[in-house]
Design an enzyme around this catalytic site. Structure first.
Site, PDB file in Angstrom:
ATOM      1  N   LYS A  28       8.222  -0.393   6.277  1.00 56.10           N
ATOM      2  CA  LYS A  28       7.938   0.867   5.590  1.00 56.10           C
ATOM      3  C   LYS A  28       9.132   1.198   4.700  1.00 56.10           C
ATOM      4  O   LYS A  28      10.275   1.188   5.150  1.00 56.10           O
ATOM      5  CB  LYS A  28       7.649   1.999   6.583  1.00 56.10           C
ATOM      6  CG  LYS A  28       8.667   2.221   7.677  1.00 56.10           C
ATOM      7  CD  LYS A  28       8.191   3.289   8.649  1.00 56.10           C
ATOM      8  CE  LYS A  28       9.169   3.470   9.794  1.00 56.10           C
ATOM      9  NZ  LYS A  28       8.707   4.464  10.779  1.00 56.10           N
ATOM     10  N   GLU A  41       0.846  -1.186   0.000  1.00 56.59           N
ATOM     11  CA  GLU A  41       0.000   0.000   0.000  1.00 56.59           C
ATOM     12  C   GLU A  41       0.886   1.242   0.000  1.00 56.59           C
ATOM     13  O   GLU A  41       2.077   1.163   0.312  1.00 56.59           O
ATOM     14  CB  GLU A  41      -0.892   0.033   1.247  1.00 56.59           C
ATOM     15  CG  GLU A  41      -1.764  -1.197   1.438  1.00 56.59           C
ATOM     16  CD  GLU A  41      -2.252  -1.296   2.878  1.00 56.59           C
ATOM     17  OE1 GLU A  41      -3.179  -0.558   3.235  1.00 56.59           O
ATOM     18  OE2 GLU A  41      -1.691  -2.095   3.646  1.00 56.59           O
ATOM     19  N   ARG A  63      -2.033   8.961  12.056  1.00 59.20           N
ATOM     20  CA  ARG A  63      -2.454   7.575  12.275  1.00 59.20           C
ATOM     21  C   ARG A  63      -3.586   7.588  13.298  1.00 59.20           C
ATOM     22  O   ARG A  63      -3.455   8.141  14.390  1.00 59.20           O
ATOM     23  CB  ARG A  63      -1.266   6.760  12.786  1.00 59.20           C
ATOM     24  CG  ARG A  63      -1.565   5.275  13.066  1.00 59.20           C
ATOM     25  CD  ARG A  63      -1.431   4.453  11.824  1.00 59.20           C
ATOM     26  NE  ARG A  63      -1.649   3.030  12.115  1.00 59.20           N
ATOM     27  CZ  ARG A  63      -0.677   2.184  12.467  1.00 59.20           C
ATOM     28  NH1 ARG A  63       0.575   2.618  12.585  1.00 59.20           N
ATOM     29  NH2 ARG A  63      -0.956   0.913  12.688  1.00 59.20           N
ATOM     30  N   ARG A  83      -2.221   8.064  17.278  1.00 57.42           N
ATOM     31  CA  ARG A  83      -1.163   7.155  17.691  1.00 57.42           C
ATOM     32  C   ARG A  83      -0.479   7.645  18.970  1.00 57.42           C
ATOM     33  O   ARG A  83       0.057   6.863  19.747  1.00 57.42           O
ATOM     34  CB  ARG A  83      -0.124   7.011  16.572  1.00 57.42           C
ATOM     35  CG  ARG A  83       0.980   6.037  16.897  1.00 57.42           C
ATOM     36  CD  ARG A  83       2.010   5.991  15.792  1.00 57.42           C
ATOM     37  NE  ARG A  83       3.315   5.662  16.319  1.00 57.42           N
ATOM     38  CZ  ARG A  83       4.425   5.688  15.616  1.00 57.42           C
ATOM     39  NH1 ARG A  83       4.397   6.042  14.352  1.00 57.42           N
ATOM     40  NH2 ARG A  83       5.582   5.379  16.155  1.00 57.42           N
ATOM     41  N   LYS A 139       2.298   4.599   1.663  1.00 54.59           N
ATOM     42  CA  LYS A 139       2.484   5.113   3.015  1.00 54.59           C
ATOM     43  C   LYS A 139       2.145   6.601   2.990  1.00 54.59           C
ATOM     44  O   LYS A 139       2.774   7.369   2.278  1.00 54.59           O
ATOM     45  CB  LYS A 139       3.920   4.923   3.508  1.00 54.59           C
ATOM     46  CG  LYS A 139       4.097   5.355   4.955  1.00 54.59           C
ATOM     47  CD  LYS A 139       5.508   5.241   5.440  1.00 54.59           C
ATOM     48  CE  LYS A 139       5.557   5.563   6.930  1.00 54.59           C
ATOM     49  NZ  LYS A 139       4.920   6.835   7.286  1.00 54.59           N
ATOM     50  N   GLU A 141      -5.331   6.081   8.219  1.00 57.18           N
ATOM     51  CA  GLU A 141      -4.622   7.352   8.162  1.00 57.18           C
ATOM     52  C   GLU A 141      -5.610   8.478   7.899  1.00 57.18           C
ATOM     53  O   GLU A 141      -6.377   8.429   6.925  1.00 57.18           O
ATOM     54  CB  GLU A 141      -3.568   7.329   7.051  1.00 57.18           C
ATOM     55  CG  GLU A 141      -2.479   8.347   7.195  1.00 57.18           C
ATOM     56  CD  GLU A 141      -1.410   7.925   8.203  1.00 57.18           C
ATOM     57  OE1 GLU A 141      -0.588   8.796   8.564  1.00 57.18           O
ATOM     58  OE2 GLU A 141      -1.405   6.758   8.620  1.00 57.18           O
TER      59      GLU A 141
END
Length: 526
Positions: A398, A226, A233, A248, A228, A276
Site C-alpha cells: 500500500k 488500484e 474492508r 475486516r 486505495k 471496499e
C-alpha cells in the site's frame, strides 16, 4: 484463574513479541482445554456482554472498603482505571477460591438472568476469594473492559507453534461464528466442525506499507495497480441463497447495508467477494465521515439510505461455486471476477478500477492526485500472487499519500494503562477558533518514552482542573499532528473529525499563538 492471571501479567510486562509468544505457549501447555477455548475467545474479541453495571461495582467496593466517595474519586483519578482502583481499595481476601478460567467465565455469562441481589452476592464472594491480580482480571472480565496488547499475528504465531498447524488454517478456523462451550479446543485448532454454516469467511489478505523505491519492484507489467480507498474492508458471501457481509474486524455487518444484501441476493450462484464498502453519490466517493453516519444504527431511515448510498468496489474473488480460489494467481482471480460481474452487472457492486501505466514514474503524479477523489493512495499487487492469510511482505504493497498535518496545543491529558499507568500518555489537542481554543483530536502515539516523561512532569506541575482521571493543563505545549483524512462532524465541538490522528513531533520551537486556525483547517475538507 491464577494461571490466566499469570499469563496476563507476563504479557503486560513485556513489549517483546517472542516473550509474549513464549508466555502464551507456556499457558497453553498448562491450561485445561476448556480454558484454552476461553483464552482464544477473549483474545479474539469474543467477550461476553457486560452483565454487571460498573456503577454497582463501585458502590459495592466503597461499601466494603468504608471509604468516602471523594477519596475513591481521588484514587480513581490517580490510577485511571476503574477495575484497578477497585482491586486496590478492597481489603485482603479472607479465603481462597481456586477455579478455572472456564468456570469463572460461565458464571459471568450466567449473571445475565440474575437479580441485582444475586449479582452482588456473587461479586462480593468472588472479591473475597481472589488476590489483587486475580481481582483486577475478574473486574475487567466482569465489566467488559478486558483488553490485552497482543496482536492477531502474535496470537496465531503462538498457536501455530503450539499446535503445529498451518497459520492459514488456524486463522480461518478462528474467524466467524463460534461460541465457547459449543466447540472444543481440538476442533478450533484443527478446523474440525467449526463454522459449518454458510457464513464462514476467509482471513483477509493484507498489505505492507511500501518500503522500496518503485524501480526496485521490477517490471511494471508484473503489477496491478488500484486506488486505495478509505472505507470498510468487507467480505461478501453468497452461499446457497444466503448472503453475509463480514468486516475486516470479524463483525457480521449484513444488516447495516441492506441495499448490498438485496443486490447480492438477486445475483446467481455461490461466491465470496473481497472489496471496499464506500459511500458513493453521483459517482463520487464520499468522505469516510459520511459512511460512518450509517454504522451501528438500529434503524436506517429512507432519508439516510437516499442521502448516503452505498457501493462496493470489488477487487478479488476468493471462492466460486464452492471452490477455494485463494491459491490461484491474482491475475487468474481477477479474470474470473470480471467475468462474474460482467454476467451479473449488479448496480451497486463495481469492479475496482485498474490503473494503466507504462513507467513507474507515471504513478507518482497519479498518487499525489488521489486525495482529490477521496482515495488514500495506491495499491500495488503482484499479478502472480496468491491470496495469503494475513500479511506476506513483497506481494501486496500500500502506497499512501503523505498524511495531512496541523499544529495544535495540548489542553487535556490522562494517564495510560499497563506499564505506562504512571505517566500521562492520552492527549487531547486544540486549535484556535477566533480568540478561543476548540478541541480537535485525541492522540495516543508518536512520542518517545523520554518525551512522555517530560510531558508528564509538565502536566503534574501545570494541571488546572480535574475531571476524574483527566487533567486540564495550561495551553503551552505545541505538537504537530498528522492524520489521514478530515471531514465535517456534528459530534465534535470543532465541527470536524480527523481520521487516524497521531503525534508527529513536539514543536518546542512554536508557541500557542502559532497553532492552526479552525477555519483554515476546514478548507482541507474535500
Amino acid at each position: 484463574m491464577k494461571h490466566f492471571a499469570d499469563l496476563i501479567n507476563a504479557l503486560e510486562t513485556t513489549n517483546k513479541t517472542n516473550a509474549k509468544i513464549e508466555a502464551i505457549i507456556d499457558y497453553l501447555e498448562r491450561a485445561p482445554d476448556e480454558d484454552k477455548v476461553w483464552f482464544i475467545a477473549l483474545f479474539t474479541g469474543k467477550r461476553p456482554k457486560r452483565n454487571v453495571n460498573t456503577n454497582y461495582m463501585k458502590e459495592w467496593a466503597l461499601e466494603i472498603a468504608q471509604l468516602p466517595f471523594w477519596l475513591f474519586q481521588e484514587s480513581y483519578s490517580s490510577v485511571g482505571d476503574l477495575g484497578e482502583t477497585i482491586s486496590l481499595i478492597l481489603p485482603p481476601p479472607s479465603e481462597k477460591i481456586d477455579r478455572t478460567l472456564s468456570q469463572w467465565m460461565q458464571d459471568i455469562v450466567n449473571l445475565k438472568d440474575k437479580s441485582e441481589t444475586e449479582k452482588k452476592e456473587f461479586v462480593l464472594k468472588s472479591w473475597n476469594g481472589l488476590d489483587y491480580t486475580e481481582r483486577l482480571l475478574f473486574n475487567k472480565l466482569l465489566g467488559g473492559s478486558f483488553r490485552i496488547g497482543v496482536s492477531d499475528k502474535t496470537l496465531i504465531n503462538a498457536l501455530t507453534r503450539f499446535s503445529s498447524q498451518e497459520s492459514s488454517t488456524l486463522m480461518h478456523s478462528l474467524m466467524g461464528k463460534w461460541v465457547p462451550g459449543e466447540v472444543t479446543f481440538q476442533e478450533l485448532i484443527s478446523a474440525e466442525n467449526v463454522n459449518p454454516d454458510n457464513s464462514k469467511p476467509y482471513p483477509f489478505c493484507l498489505a505492507y506499507p511500501l518500503e522500496k523505491e518503485l524501480d526496485e519492484l521490477g517490471d511494471p507489467g508484473d503489477w496491478q495497480t488500484e486506488y486505495k480507498w478509505d472505507g470498510i474492508r468487507g467480505e461478501i458471501i453468497r452461499r446457497n441463497d444466503e448472503v453475509f457481509i463480514w468486516s475486516r474486524g470479524e463483525e457480521l455487518i449484513t444488516e447495516q447495508f441492506p441495499e448490498i444484501k438485496e443486490t447480492v441476493q438477486a445475483m446467481k450462484g455461490n461466491f465470496v467477494l473481497d472489496g471496499e464498502i464506500l459511500a458513493v453519490k453521483d459517482s463520487n466517493v464520499l468522505n469516510f465521515n459520511e459512511l460512518q453516519k450509517r454504522l451501528n444504527r438500529k434503524t436506517l431511515t429512507k432519508k439516510m439510505l437516499a442521502d448516503i448510498p452505498i457501493e462496493v468496489f470489488v477487487y478479488d474473488l476468493l471462492e466460486l461455486e464452492g471452490t477455494d480460489l485463494r491459491e490461484k494467481s491474482m491475475a487468474a482471480r481477477r479474470a474470473m471476477l470480471e467475468e462474474l460481474l460482467l454476467n451479473e452487472a449488479p448496480q451497486n457492486i463495481k469492479l475496482s478500477q485498474v490503473i494503466n501505466f507504462e513507467k513507474w514514474d507515471d504513478l507518482n503524479t497519479i498518487r499525489e492526485a488521489s486525495r482529490d477523489i477521496n482515495s488514500e493512495g495506491l495499491m500495488l499487487k503482484q499479478k502472480n500472487s496468491i491470496y495469503h492469510s494475513g500479511r506476506k511482505k513483497g506481494d501486496w504493497w500500500k502506497w499512501k499519500v503523505n498524511p495531512l498535518t496541523i499544529d495544535a496545543v495540548l489542553i487535556y491529558a490522562q494517564k495510560g494503562s499497563g506499564r505506562r499507568s504512571a505517566y500521562y500518555t492520552d492527549y487531547t489537542f486544540a486549535v484556535k477558533n477566533g480568540d478561543s481554543l476548540v478541541t480537535i483530536a485525541k492522540a495516543y502515539s508518536g512520542l518517545t518514552d523520554k518525551e512522555i516523561m517530560e510531558v508528564s512532569k509538565f502536566v503534574n506541575k501545570n494541571a488546572i482542573e480535574k475531571f476524574g482521571p483527566v487533567r486540564t493543563v495550561k495551553a503551552e505545549l505545541v505538537f504537530e499532528i498528522a492524520f489521514e483524512g478530515i471531514g465535517f462532524s456534528s459530534r465534535h465541538k470543532s465541527g470536524v473529525a480527523l481520521r487516524f490522528p497521531r503525534i508527529v513531533r513536539w514543536r518546542k520551537d512554536k508557541t500557542v499563538d502559532e497553532i492552526d486556525e479552525l477555519e483554515e483547517i476546514k478548507k482541507l475538507i474535500q
